[in-house]
Enzyme design. Structure first.
Site, mmCIF file in Angstrom:
data_model
loop_
_atom_site.group_PDB
_atom_site.id
_atom_site.type_symbol
_atom_site.label_atom_id
_atom_site.label_comp_id
_atom_site.label_asym_id
_atom_site.label_seq_id
_atom_site.Cartn_x
_atom_site.Cartn_y
_atom_site.Cartn_z
ATOM 1 N N GLU A 151 5.871 -9.447 -8.169
ATOM 2 C CA GLU A 151 6.860 -8.580 -7.498
ATOM 3 C C GLU A 151 6.838 -8.306 -5.948
ATOM 4 O O GLU A 151 5.851 -8.464 -5.205
ATOM 5 C CB GLU A 151 6.509 -7.016 -7.976
ATOM 6 C CG GLU A 151 6.984 -7.098 -9.752
ATOM 7 C CD GLU A 151 6.554 -5.700 -10.443
ATOM 8 O OE1 GLU A 151 7.544 -5.424 -11.073
ATOM 9 O OE2 GLU A 151 5.601 -5.198 -9.783
ATOM 10 N N CYS A 160 7.240 -5.547 1.191
ATOM 11 C CA CYS A 160 5.824 -5.734 0.698
ATOM 12 C C CYS A 160 5.867 -6.677 -0.266
ATOM 13 O O CYS A 160 6.551 -6.772 -1.292
ATOM 14 C CB CYS A 160 5.688 -4.371 -0.090
ATOM 15 S SG CYS A 160 4.093 -4.241 -0.736
ATOM 16 N N CYS A 170 -5.340 -10.073 -9.452
ATOM 17 C CA CYS A 170 -6.276 -9.647 -8.311
ATOM 18 C C CYS A 170 -7.646 -9.687 -9.207
ATOM 19 O O CYS A 170 -7.814 -9.151 -10.021
ATOM 20 C CB CYS A 170 -6.016 -8.502 -7.334
ATOM 21 S SG CYS A 170 -7.188 -8.415 -6.177
ATOM 22 N N CYS A 191 -10.407 -3.049 -8.441
ATOM 23 C CA CYS A 191 -10.449 -1.796 -7.723
ATOM 24 C C CYS A 191 -10.136 -0.637 -8.831
ATOM 25 O O CYS A 191 -9.057 -0.989 -9.598
ATOM 26 C CB CYS A 191 -9.515 -1.580 -6.450
ATOM 27 S SG CYS A 191 -10.199 -2.520 -5.226
ATOM 28 N N CYS A 212 -6.247 0.574 -9.291
ATOM 29 C CA CYS A 212 -5.003 -0.349 -9.061
ATOM 30 C C CYS A 212 -4.574 -1.027 -10.132
ATOM 31 O O CYS A 212 -5.606 -1.775 -11.056
ATOM 32 C CB CYS A 212 -5.722 -1.228 -7.903
ATOM 33 S SG CYS A 212 -4.401 -2.507 -7.419
ATOM 34 N N GLY A 259 -2.312 -8.765 -5.201
ATOM 35 C CA GLY A 259 -3.121 -9.753 -4.824
ATOM 36 C C GLY A 259 -4.173 -9.189 -3.450
ATOM 37 O O GLY A 259 -3.667 -8.394 -2.915
ATOM 38 N N GLU A 260 -5.113 -10.062 -3.371
ATOM 39 C CA GLU A 260 -5.930 -9.604 -2.227
ATOM 40 C C GLU A 260 -5.863 -11.005 -1.152
ATOM 41 O O GLU A 260 -6.344 -12.070 -1.529
ATOM 42 C CB GLU A 260 -7.289 -9.803 -2.574
ATOM 43 C CG GLU A 260 -8.429 -9.892 -1.145
ATOM 44 C CD GLU A 260 -8.209 -8.921 -0.269
ATOM 45 O OE1 GLU A 260 -7.991 -7.736 -0.790
ATOM 46 O OE2 GLU A 260 -8.062 -9.315 0.933
ATOM 47 N N SER A 291 -3.253 -6.714 4.483
ATOM 48 C CA SER A 291 -4.270 -5.787 4.074
ATOM 49 C C SER A 291 -5.083 -6.128 3.116
ATOM 50 O O SER A 291 -5.025 -7.334 2.373
ATOM 51 C CB SER A 291 -3.182 -4.805 3.213
ATOM 52 O OG SER A 291 -4.097 -3.754 2.630
ATOM 53 N N SER A 315 -8.263 -1.214 3.366
ATOM 54 C CA SER A 315 -8.318 -0.221 1.998
ATOM 55 C C SER A 315 -9.741 0.493 2.113
ATOM 56 O O SER A 315 -10.420 -0.040 1.394
ATOM 57 C CB SER A 315 -7.774 -1.065 1.148
ATOM 58 O OG SER A 315 -6.576 -1.635 1.280
ATOM 59 N N LEU A 316 -9.826 1.520 2.700
ATOM 60 C CA LEU A 316 -11.193 2.039 2.884
ATOM 61 C C LEU A 316 -11.456 2.946 1.524
ATOM 62 O O LEU A 316 -12.426 2.840 0.980
ATOM 63 C CB LEU A 316 -11.381 2.820 4.397
ATOM 64 C CG LEU A 316 -12.842 3.205 4.491
ATOM 65 C CD1 LEU A 316 -13.718 2.298 4.659
ATOM 66 C CD2 LEU A 316 -12.701 4.214 5.792
ATOM 67 N N HIS A 317 -10.501 3.930 1.457
ATOM 68 C CA HIS A 317 -10.352 4.710 0.320
ATOM 69 C C HIS A 317 -11.851 5.677 -0.047
ATOM 70 O O HIS A 317 -11.544 6.634 -0.972
ATOM 71 C CB HIS A 317 -10.158 3.999 -0.976
ATOM 72 C CG HIS A 317 -9.240 3.181 -0.927
ATOM 73 N ND1 HIS A 317 -7.670 3.480 -0.340
ATOM 74 C CD2 HIS A 317 -8.921 1.918 -1.366
ATOM 75 C CE1 HIS A 317 -6.903 2.479 -0.457
ATOM 76 N NE2 HIS A 317 -7.627 1.774 -1.045
ATOM 77 N N ASN A 359 -0.670 6.727 -6.711
ATOM 78 C CA ASN A 359 0.453 6.592 -7.605
ATOM 79 C C ASN A 359 -0.001 6.011 -8.967
ATOM 80 O O ASN A 359 -0.611 5.078 -9.602
ATOM 81 C CB ASN A 359 1.405 5.320 -7.187
ATOM 82 C CG ASN A 359 2.092 5.429 -5.898
ATOM 83 O OD1 ASN A 359 2.684 6.481 -5.670
ATOM 84 N ND2 ASN A 359 1.475 4.891 -4.524
ATOM 85 N N CYS A 397 2.912 1.776 -4.112
ATOM 86 C CA CYS A 397 1.749 0.792 -3.930
ATOM 87 C C CYS A 397 0.930 0.975 -5.309
ATOM 88 O O CYS A 397 0.720 1.831 -5.644
ATOM 89 C CB CYS A 397 0.935 1.427 -2.775
ATOM 90 S SG CYS A 397 0.800 1.137 -1.484
HETATM 91 N N1 SAH Z 1 -5.547 -6.218 -1.859
HETATM 92 C C1 SAH Z 1 -4.902 -5.517 -0.803
HETATM 93 C C2 SAH Z 1 -3.577 -5.624 -0.623
HETATM 94 C C3 SAH Z 1 -2.629 -4.938 -1.730
HETATM 95 S S1 SAH Z 1 -3.009 -3.275 -2.446
HETATM 96 C C4 SAH Z 1 -5.706 -4.521 -0.544
HETATM 97 O O1 SAH Z 1 -6.410 -3.874 -1.516
HETATM 98 O O2 SAH Z 1 -5.713 -3.879 0.577
HETATM 99 C C5 SAH Z 1 -2.244 -2.581 -1.248
HETATM 100 C C6 SAH Z 1 -2.664 -1.005 -1.079
HETATM 101 O O3 SAH Z 1 -2.449 -0.202 -2.119
HETATM 102 C C7 SAH Z 1 -4.131 -0.923 -0.836
HETATM 103 O O4 SAH Z 1 -4.574 -0.085 0.185
HETATM 104 C C8 SAH Z 1 -4.655 -0.364 -2.244
HETATM 105 O O5 SAH Z 1 -5.806 0.234 -2.250
HETATM 106 C C9 SAH Z 1 -3.376 0.369 -2.560
HETATM 107 N N2 SAH Z 1 -3.440 1.123 -4.041
HETATM 108 C C10 SAH Z 1 -3.773 0.216 -5.070
HETATM 109 N N3 SAH Z 1 -3.343 1.030 -5.971
HETATM 110 C C11 SAH Z 1 -2.826 2.086 -5.883
HETATM 111 C C12 SAH Z 1 -2.341 3.283 -6.444
HETATM 112 N N4 SAH Z 1 -2.278 3.230 -7.798
HETATM 113 N N5 SAH Z 1 -1.938 4.414 -5.840
HETATM 114 C C13 SAH Z 1 -1.904 4.292 -4.348
HETATM 115 N N6 SAH Z 1 -2.473 3.423 -3.870
HETATM 116 C C14 SAH Z 1 -2.768 2.325 -4.371
HETATM 117 FE FE1 SF4 Z 2 -6.802 -6.318 -5.683
HETATM 118 FE FE2 SF4 Z 2 -6.085 -4.921 -3.786
HETATM 119 FE FE3 SF4 Z 2 -5.641 -4.058 -6.098
HETATM 120 FE FE4 SF4 Z 2 -8.173 -3.856 -5.181
HETATM 121 S S1 SF4 Z 2 -6.335 -2.592 -4.328
HETATM 122 S S2 SF4 Z 2 -7.420 -4.750 -7.163
HETATM 123 S S3 SF4 Z 2 -8.088 -5.769 -3.912
HETATM 124 S S4 SF4 Z 2 -4.707 -5.960 -4.892
#
Ligand code: SAH
Ligand code: SF4
Length: 367
Positions: A95, A108, A115, A119, A122, A169-170, A201, A223-225, A301, A344
């Protein structure tokens, strides 16, 4: 025996094309002509490249192919956000999302199908890893969007002003393909997007960040979180391998190579009751003190079965205000394309759910 798969010409950078031409016994200046045909005039066959010789066209066609991802489906949200479902060469679907704003348009794109990093919040991670996209498939997404949007914003120079590798993906686990794709996005012979506006990212693959330091000057988002390792270990499992201090050190080194006026973006997905409390904001403000960054807060989300909740808007604003009060430039990323699941972490292509797939394997194995 199957014929070997041809090289994916769309993913060739100028220097890679020059090397290929050399192998074919041709002059390097053809690289410029070929890039313009591919990325400015969007031709998809060698016959149309009328300013290069028949011999070169035939030779090129023998070893390469022009394979733009096929559009399977397009959805447009009431807010103008557009989502494409595209077919990759591996025949999985990926997508891509375009988010139009007043003065910019952000695309995007995905870097992998699925991936591996899992996480906990995600949707892509829940599906597990399927395959890497090729460089041609990554830059090919930009090619699809630029063509599709060519006449939609007549008052602007270009519809796609920014590209973020924040789809599926990463990116740092597929750098061999991501690096040439990013180079083509920034090259004037490709898409000519400013290096400040192409953002990679990562969830924190430290060796990948170190490699970026030597190979590109694109922008970087982390992506610190979480404000500490204890919480981050739970949300972003790769943190157990590369904890926050190590990650921030690698980012500092990268930021130094970018020059003074550029910073790293810190992504922080806010999860209700998990990392959105006042003490988390305070801890984050301290952690990032003196670190050259801007912070992007992303209210979670939701997707079915995630087990997490999005915090209310008051909690989000309070979190933002605490960071601002501590001197950090902090934005809240508003959710776009809600009606078409384009936000996202909601992108999922058509990779089967990992748990379903595992159940199927168990069945096949007789378990
Ligand atoms: N793998 C990479 C890039 C793809 S994810 C990464 O993790 O950075 C892009 C962003 O969306 C990242 O910051 C990820 O943590 C965030 N993300 C993933 N799932 C999400 C969700 N359900 N709600 C909000 N942000 C989310
Ligand atoms: Fe992969 Fe990024 Fe999703 Fe983590 S947030 S599972 S690194 S796509």
């Amino acid at each position: 025996m199957n014929a070997p798969e041809k090289l994916d010409l769309l993913g060739f950078t100028q220097s890679q094309l020059v090397a290929l031409l050399e192998e074919l016994g041709e002059k390097p200046f053809h690289a410029e002509q070929i890039l313009k045909w591919l990325h400015h005039r969007f031709v998809s066959d060698f016959e149309s490249m009328t300013d290069i010789s028949k011999t070169l066209r035939v030779n090129l066609a023998e070893v390469t192919e022009i394979h733009q991802p096929e559009v399977l489906q397009v959805q447009t949200s009431t807010d103008g956000t557009r989502k494409w479902l595209l077919k990759a060469r591996s025949s999985s679907a990926i997508e891509m999302v375009f988010i139009p704003e007043d003065t910019r348009g952000t695309l995007c794109v995905s870097s992998q199908v699925g991936c591996a990093l899992d996480c906990s919040f995600c949707s892509t991670g829940k599906q597990g890893f399927n395959s890497n996209l090729t460089a041609g498939e990554i830059v090919g997404q930009v090619r699809v969007a630029v063509q599709a949007l060519a006449t939609d914003y007549p008052d602007r120079d270009r519809a796609v002003t920014n590209v973020v590798l924040m789809g599926m993906g990463e990116p740092l686990l597929n750098l061999d393909n991501v690096l040439p794709a990013v180079e083509l996005m920034m090259d004037d012979l490709g898409y000519g997007i400013s290096k400040r506006k192409v953002t990679i990212s990562t969830s924190g693959v430290v060796p990948g960040i170190e490699r970026l330091t030597e190979t590109t000057d694109a922008s970087l988002a982390i992506s610190l979180h979480a404000p500490n390792d204890e919480i981050r270990d739970q949300l972003v499992p790769i943190n157990r391998k590369y904890p926050i201090a190590v990650l921030l050190d690698a980012c500092r080194a990268y930021a130094r190579t970018l020059g003074e006026k550029r910073t790293v973006t810190i992504e922080y997905t806010l999860l209700d009751g998990v990392n959105d409390q006042p003490e988390h904001a305070a801890e984050l403000a301290t952690l990032l003190k003196g670190f050259p960054c801007k912070i992007n807060l992303i209210p979670f989300n939701p997707f079915p079965g995630s087990g997490y909740k999005r915090p209310g808007s008051t909690a989000v604003r309070a979190f933002q205000n605490r960071l601002i009060a501590a001197g950090h430039a902090t934005m809240v990323r508003t959710t776009r394309g809600d009606d078409i699941d384009a936000a996202c972490g909601q992108l999922k292509g058509n990779v089967e759910d990992k748990t379903r797939r595992q159940a199927k394997y168990r069945k096949i194995a007789g378990g």
